[in-house]
Write a protein that holds these residues in place. Sequence first.
Motif, PDB file in Angstrom:
ATOM      1  N   ALA A  55       0.761   0.484   4.221  1.00  0.00           N
ATOM      2  CA  ALA A  55       1.607  -0.537   4.824  1.00  0.00           C
ATOM      3  C   ALA A  55       2.796  -0.734   3.901  1.00  0.00           C
ATOM      4  CB  ALA A  55       0.829  -1.842   4.984  1.00  0.00           C
ATOM      5  N   CYS A  56       3.911  -1.175   4.465  1.00  0.00           N
ATOM      6  CA  CYS A  56       5.144  -1.266   3.677  1.00  0.00           C
ATOM      7  C   CYS A  56       5.228  -2.530   2.838  1.00  0.00           C
ATOM      8  CB  CYS A  56       6.361  -1.190   4.598  1.00  0.00           C
ATOM      9  SG  CYS A  56       6.652  -2.718   5.542  1.00  0.00           S
ATOM     10  N   ASP A  57       4.230  -3.423   2.937  1.00  0.00           N
ATOM     11  CA  ASP A  57       4.393  -4.744   2.319  1.00  0.00           C
ATOM     12  C   ASP A  57       3.517  -4.961   1.089  1.00  0.00           C
ATOM     13  OD1 ASP A  57       2.014  -4.762   3.694  1.00  0.00           O
ATOM     14  OD2 ASP A  57       2.233  -6.791   4.471  1.00  0.00           O
ATOM     15  N   MET A  58       3.174  -3.879   0.378  1.00  0.00           N
ATOM     16  CA  MET A  58       2.366  -4.007  -0.834  1.00  0.00           C
ATOM     17  C   MET A  58       3.199  -3.628  -2.048  1.00  0.00           C
ATOM     18  SD  MET A  58      -1.292  -2.445   0.468  1.00  0.00           S
ATOM     19  CE  MET A  58      -0.561  -0.901   1.037  1.00  0.00           C
ATOM     20  N   PRO A  59       3.643  -4.605  -2.825  1.00  0.00           N
ATOM     21  CA  PRO A  59       4.474  -4.290  -3.996  1.00  0.00           C
ATOM     22  C   PRO A  59       3.794  -3.362  -4.994  1.00  0.00           C
ATOM     23  CG  PRO A  59       4.664  -6.620  -3.457  1.00  0.00           C
ATOM     24  CD  PRO A  59       3.561  -6.067  -2.593  1.00  0.00           C
ATOM     25  N   GLY A  60       2.462  -3.350  -5.018  1.00  0.00           N
ATOM     26  CA  GLY A  60       1.745  -2.485  -5.953  1.00  0.00           C
ATOM     27  C   GLY A  60       1.423  -1.119  -5.383  1.00  0.00           C
ATOM     28  N   ALA A  61       2.164  -0.685  -4.376  1.00  0.00           N
ATOM     29  CA  ALA A  61       1.840   0.565  -3.672  1.00  0.00           C
ATOM     30  C   ALA A  61       1.823   1.782  -4.592  1.00  0.00           C
ATOM     31  CB  ALA A  61       2.836   0.792  -2.533  1.00  0.00           C
ATOM     32  N   GLY A  62       2.667   1.816  -5.622  1.00  0.00           N
ATOM     33  CA  GLY A  62       2.720   2.978  -6.497  1.00  0.00           C
ATOM     34  C   GLY A  62       1.407   3.195  -7.229  1.00  0.00           C
ATOM     35  N   GLN A  80      -9.290  -2.084   3.159  1.00  0.00           N
ATOM     36  CA  GLN A  80      -7.849  -2.023   3.413  1.00  0.00           C
ATOM     37  C   GLN A  80      -7.517  -0.736   4.173  1.00  0.00           C
ATOM     38  OE1 GLN A  80      -5.831  -4.522   2.483  1.00  0.00           O
ATOM     39  NE2 GLN A  80      -7.341  -5.666   1.301  1.00  0.00           N
ATOM     40  N   PRO A  81      -7.582  -0.758   5.504  1.00  0.00           N
ATOM     41  CA  PRO A  81      -7.352   0.480   6.256  1.00  0.00           C
ATOM     42  C   PRO A  81      -5.919   0.986   6.185  1.00  0.00           C
ATOM     43  CG  PRO A  81      -7.484  -1.390   7.742  1.00  0.00           C
ATOM     44  CD  PRO A  81      -7.867  -1.901   6.388  1.00  0.00           C
ATOM     45  N   LEU A  82      -4.996   0.136   5.727  1.00  0.00           N
ATOM     46  CA  LEU A  82      -3.607   0.581   5.564  1.00  0.00           C
ATOM     47  C   LEU A  82      -3.294   0.856   4.096  1.00  0.00           C
ATOM     48  CD1 LEU A  82      -1.738  -1.648   8.165  1.00  0.00           C
ATOM     49  CD2 LEU A  82      -2.867   0.567   8.453  1.00  0.00           C
ATOM     50  N   ALA A  83      -4.332   1.162   3.352  1.00  0.00           N
ATOM     51  CA  ALA A  83      -4.207   1.666   1.985  1.00  0.00           C
ATOM     52  C   ALA A  83      -5.332   2.685   1.843  1.00  0.00           C
ATOM     53  CB  ALA A  83      -4.336   0.546   0.960  1.00  0.00           C
ATOM     54  N   GLN A 107       0.046  14.586   3.166  1.00  0.00           N
ATOM     55  CA  GLN A 107       1.282  14.032   3.702  1.00  0.00           C
ATOM     56  C   GLN A 107       1.117  12.511   3.741  1.00  0.00           C
ATOM     57  OE1 GLN A 107       3.100  16.606   6.979  1.00  0.00           O
ATOM     58  NE2 GLN A 107       0.953  17.202   7.126  1.00  0.00           N
ATOM     59  N   ALA A 108       2.112  11.795   4.222  1.00  0.00           N
ATOM     60  CA  ALA A 108       2.019  10.334   4.181  1.00  0.00           C
ATOM     61  C   ALA A 108       2.666   9.696   5.403  1.00  0.00           C
ATOM     62  CB  ALA A 108       2.677   9.792   2.919  1.00  0.00           C
ATOM     63  N   VAL A 109       2.088   8.568   5.810  1.00  0.00           N
ATOM     64  CA  VAL A 109       2.652   7.723   6.861  1.00  0.00           C
ATOM     65  C   VAL A 109       2.779   6.316   6.294  1.00  0.00           C
ATOM     66  CG1 VAL A 109       2.201   6.594   9.087  1.00  0.00           C
ATOM     67  CG2 VAL A 109       1.786   9.053   8.819  1.00  0.00           C
ATOM     68  N   VAL A 110       3.959   5.746   6.420  1.00  0.00           N
ATOM     69  CA  VAL A 110       4.226   4.375   5.972  1.00  0.00           C
ATOM     70  C   VAL A 110       4.517   3.524   7.196  1.00  0.00           C
ATOM     71  CG1 VAL A 110       5.746   2.877   4.623  1.00  0.00           C
ATOM     72  CG2 VAL A 110       5.106   5.133   3.733  1.00  0.00           C
ATOM     73  N   LEU A 111       3.759   2.455   7.382  1.00  0.00           N
ATOM     74  CA  LEU A 111       3.926   1.584   8.542  1.00  0.00           C
ATOM     75  C   LEU A 111       4.876   0.439   8.218  1.00  0.00           C
ATOM     76  CD1 LEU A 111       0.269   1.428   9.904  1.00  0.00           C
ATOM     77  CD2 LEU A 111       2.120   2.975  10.539  1.00  0.00           C
ATOM     78  N   ALA A 112       5.948   0.340   8.990  1.00  0.00           N
ATOM     79  CA  ALA A 112       6.969  -0.686   8.750  1.00  0.00           C
ATOM     80  C   ALA A 112       7.442  -1.301  10.056  1.00  0.00           C
ATOM     81  CB  ALA A 112       8.163  -0.075   7.996  1.00  0.00           C
ATOM     82  N   GLY A 113       6.537  -1.363  11.050  1.00  0.00           N
ATOM     83  CA  GLY A 113       6.971  -1.793  12.373  1.00  0.00           C
ATOM     84  C   GLY A 113       6.419  -3.114  12.840  1.00  0.00           C
ATOM     85  N   GLY A 114       5.894  -3.937  11.928  1.00  0.00           N
ATOM     86  CA  GLY A 114       5.330  -5.215  12.355  1.00  0.00           C
ATOM     87  C   GLY A 114       6.383  -6.245  12.719  1.00  0.00           C
TER      88      GLY A 114
END
Length: 341
Positions: free
Chosen positions: A128-135, A163-166, A10-17
Amino acid sequence: MSENSPRSLQAVVLAGGLSRRLGGVPKAGLVVDGQTLLARTVDAAAGVVRTGTAPSPGETTAEAGETAQAVVVVVGPGDRIPQWLAGAKHAGGVATVQEDPPFAGPAAGLAAGIGALAGESGHVLVLACDMPGAGDLARRLVAEWAACAPGEGIMAVAGGKRQPLAAIYPLPELRAAVAGARVAHRLENASVFSLIASVKMIECAVPTGLAADIDTWDDARAQGIAVAPPTAEGHQLENHDELLQAWTQKLLEAFEIADIEVDIHAVLNLAGVAAHSIVRPAAPLTTFVAGMAAGLAAGSGQVDEATAMKAALGLAKKLSAAEAPAPGSTGAAAAEAPAAE
């Protein structure tokens, strides 16, 4: 079926900063190649996790601690997330939750996110939601994760920086870590490194650019966000550097030290290292102490102002970086360790 298969993920995306270094402009809403960063990240996560039961319309928001039948959970302000997800291909399979209290940092956000996941077994992809290369990053993590032992996770390492958020975490071990941190009141404004100190993780080396995130307006420009959107937020983002320069000059004049040159980027860099290596409130405290030390050194005639400031910032940065926990550390230093966002 292997335990480490997409159907167990499953996945969690952090977008609350709070995006302080972007003047408060939400990173999740920044647009790259016609899609918001949050939409890109959700699509990246949905592209590698198992097919599950999405929340039905009207049930896409969960309170912290509730269980939602969702494959991808986004942690952030619920009133803004639908707007940021407008261009996502997989927006319909997303549940949302916000950490309690709001904006309490990435550890609290991760705790809220896994609280909204179904089941007790399997693994969770965290982005994290701020990595353009997330895919590409997510696909590489999943490919390497297949070789992990039971109860083991995998974390991206770019340019020697973990990178704990990757990362992909074993869900039972992460739930246990969250439960322990909650009992010890170590979630609010704590670091992800401190939260996961007891979780066994292996490293996955990735190209530095693949894990590049957006913390500043310079970062945004480097990722192709060259023109701010025609909104009040966009205007503030476009003029972020100018606003900081003007405010710094105003402060210097008010304290009658206008002839001193301040390296704003060096100060912000120190603040970022302190926040990531200790806890977020360490950032203003560290820069304040470094500034005091530089002022005292220059005032005593030991060195000139520029040399004093450079030395103070350098020492403070070195000390802050040394507080980051070593990979796999479970000692007291790791328990106190650092905020990553």
